[in-house]
Enzyme design. Structure first.
Site, mmCIF file in Angstrom:
data_model
loop_
_atom_site.group_PDB
_atom_site.id
_atom_site.type_symbol
_atom_site.label_atom_id
_atom_site.label_comp_id
_atom_site.label_asym_id
_atom_site.label_seq_id
_atom_site.Cartn_x
_atom_site.Cartn_y
_atom_site.Cartn_z
ATOM 1 N N PRO A 23 -10.373 58.856 -4.530
ATOM 2 C CA PRO A 23 -10.071 59.099 -3.114
ATOM 3 C C PRO A 23 -9.479 57.860 -2.445
ATOM 4 O O PRO A 23 -9.942 56.745 -2.685
ATOM 5 C CB PRO A 23 -11.445 59.416 -2.506
ATOM 6 N N CYS A 25 -8.255 56.785 1.491
ATOM 7 C CA CYS A 25 -8.086 57.129 2.898
ATOM 8 C C CYS A 25 -6.640 56.903 3.325
ATOM 9 O O CYS A 25 -6.052 55.857 3.030
ATOM 10 C CB CYS A 25 -9.025 56.299 3.762
ATOM 11 N N ALA A 57 -11.875 60.471 1.475
ATOM 12 C CA ALA A 57 -13.119 60.633 2.217
ATOM 13 C C ALA A 57 -12.881 61.526 3.420
ATOM 14 O O ALA A 57 -12.060 61.227 4.293
ATOM 15 C CB ALA A 57 -13.637 59.271 2.669
ATOM 16 N N GLN A 100 -13.869 64.510 -1.486
ATOM 17 C CA GLN A 100 -14.993 63.605 -1.244
ATOM 18 C C GLN A 100 -15.510 63.844 0.177
ATOM 19 O O GLN A 100 -14.802 63.589 1.154
ATOM 20 C CB GLN A 100 -14.562 62.145 -1.397
ATOM 21 N N TYR A 182 -21.061 53.227 3.517
ATOM 22 C CA TYR A 182 -21.098 54.352 4.451
ATOM 23 C C TYR A 182 -22.497 54.966 4.462
ATOM 24 O O TYR A 182 -23.408 54.460 3.811
ATOM 25 C CB TYR A 182 -19.985 55.341 4.121
ATOM 26 N N ARG A 230 -20.380 59.614 -5.691
ATOM 27 C CA ARG A 230 -19.871 58.255 -5.891
ATOM 28 C C ARG A 230 -20.874 57.267 -5.322
ATOM 29 O O ARG A 230 -21.389 57.459 -4.212
ATOM 30 C CB ARG A 230 -18.517 58.057 -5.208
ATOM 31 N N LEU A 301 -9.668 47.796 -10.583
ATOM 32 C CA LEU A 301 -8.528 47.079 -11.163
ATOM 33 C C LEU A 301 -8.276 47.493 -12.611
ATOM 34 O O LEU A 301 -8.125 46.649 -13.502
ATOM 35 C CB LEU A 301 -8.720 45.566 -11.046
ATOM 36 N N ARG A 324 -5.116 52.566 -5.988
ATOM 37 C CA ARG A 324 -3.947 51.799 -5.554
ATOM 38 C C ARG A 324 -2.862 51.778 -6.630
ATOM 39 O O ARG A 324 -1.670 51.815 -6.322
ATOM 40 C CB ARG A 324 -4.358 50.370 -5.190
#
Length: 370
Positions: A23, A25, A57, A100, A182, A230, A301, A324
């Site tokens: 996920p 955002c 999310a 998610q 969160y 998660r 990564l 990413r």
């Protein structure tokens, strides 16, 4: 045969390969409603050949958004907006799609990252935030409201209602967000949870609310909808949540029928010290995997095909999550398959893009034309 490109089952859901689009955002919704940006963004990712796409999310109530521009699934309007996006994607892609479901807790009411990411005061268009305890995330943030029993019941029901909406939308899997500082993570960590009732103090008590949410959601949806979670395996702060506590949590989730565990880290404290190097979170996935039979997703990564292949082939994790990296290279799974000698799904409109030395990359495709 490439381990990364073998199939795997998550509950009743079978994925064609072990590449998960994690996920991400987008901060591009309007009053929680998906927009054309989501169609463009998710539509492109759904053509990437990955095993599963997890939608960003998605807040279960308005005050659970990280920012005013967050995606939501708490009303008929937010459901209808997402339904429109999904209908278009489904017309062209058979990739399994997960969502998610999240509540930002004390990290809600924030600016978008490109505007600085700071807490927005109610007088400036933000709202009062909630948390397990009245402890602010940042030293200069306003204190959140400590949730009472009515607030806990409301949020638990909000997760259930959002999950039912997700099922109605034809979502294949649901991932509960208990990571990155969160709300559900805030209950787990002793840094953010200093309650003196049966939701705070001991590890058993700190696990209670996230487990109650999991149980409530699982009880409300069909067995055909895969349910996972998660977590942040470590706060990267002394005295905080750590991998040993994560293992206890994972074992309790497995007993409840959790279909997968997505292992990340950090997010609950600005004091965190994270050594960001390639694969820096894979060790957490590996340690948890040794204690459970739940399929594990490793992240952090993971950028190279050979790196991802080694993680799966060596048994450190069952799947890898990429975020990413796939924004930078939207056809990352194609390129990974080419390097590992595997095949990958691609839309027929793109079949002619196969390199001359990779004619089997998209399987047994027959290209004619003139």
């Amino acid at each position: 045969m490439s381990a990364l490109f073998t199939s795997i089952s998550l509950g009743k859901l079978t994925l064609k390969n072990r590449i998960i689009i994690a996920p991400m955002c987008q901060y591009s919704a309007v009053d929680g409603k998906a927009t054309d940006w989501h169609l463009i963004h998710l539509g492109g990712l759904a053509l990437s050949g990955a095993g599963m796409l997890i939608i960003e999310a998605t807040a279960v109530e308005a005050i659970g958004r990280i920012s005013p521009a967050d995606l939501g699934l708490w009303s008929d309007d937010t459901e209808a907006a997402l339904a429109k996006v999904l209908a278009s994607i489904r017309h062209y892609s058979k990739m399994p799609i997960a969502i998610q479901l999240a509540h930002a807790g004390r990290k809600a009411s924030s600016q978008t990252p490109w505007d600085g990411g700071q807490l927005i005061a109610p007088q400036d268009g933000g709202w009062a935030t909630v948390a397990p305890s009245a402890i602010p995330h940042g030293a200069n943030d306003a204190s959140p409201l400590a949730l009472d029993s009515a607030g806990l019941a409301r949020i638990k029901q909000a997760f259930v209602d959002a999950a039912i909406r997700a099922q109605r939308l034809g979502i294949d899997a649901i991932e509960l967000h208990a990571a990155h500082g969160y709300l559900l993570h805030e209950f787990l960590s002793p840094l953010s949870n200093q309650r003196d009732d049966h939701y705070g103090g001991s590890l058993e008590n700190r696990l209670r609310f996230p487990l109650e949410v999991f149980d409530a959601v699982k009880g409300a949806i069909s067995e055909d909808v895969t349910l996972g979670i998660r977590i942040s395996a470590s706060d990267w702060v002394s005295g905080g949540w750590d991998v040993e506590q994560s293992i206890v949590f994972a074992n309790k989730l497995e007993l409840r029928g959790c279909a997968f565990l997505h292992v990340s880290s950090g997010g609950v404290s600005p004091l965190q010290q994270i050594p960001v190097v390639p694969g820096y979170q894979v060790e957490f996935a590996d340690r948890i995997k040794k204690t459970t039979s739940m399929p594990i997703i490793a992240v952090g990564l993971i950028t190279e095909a050979e790196q991802a292949e080694e993680i799966v082939a060596s048994g450190q994790a069952d799947m890898i999550g990429i975020a990413r990296g796939i924004l930078y290279d939207p056809h990352w799974p194609w390129h990974a398959a080419a390097r590992l000698g595997a095949t990958v799904d691609a839309p027929k409109q793109y079949w002619r893009s196969q390199p001359r030395d990779q004619k089997a990359l998209f399987g047994e495709t027959k290209i004619g034309g003139r």
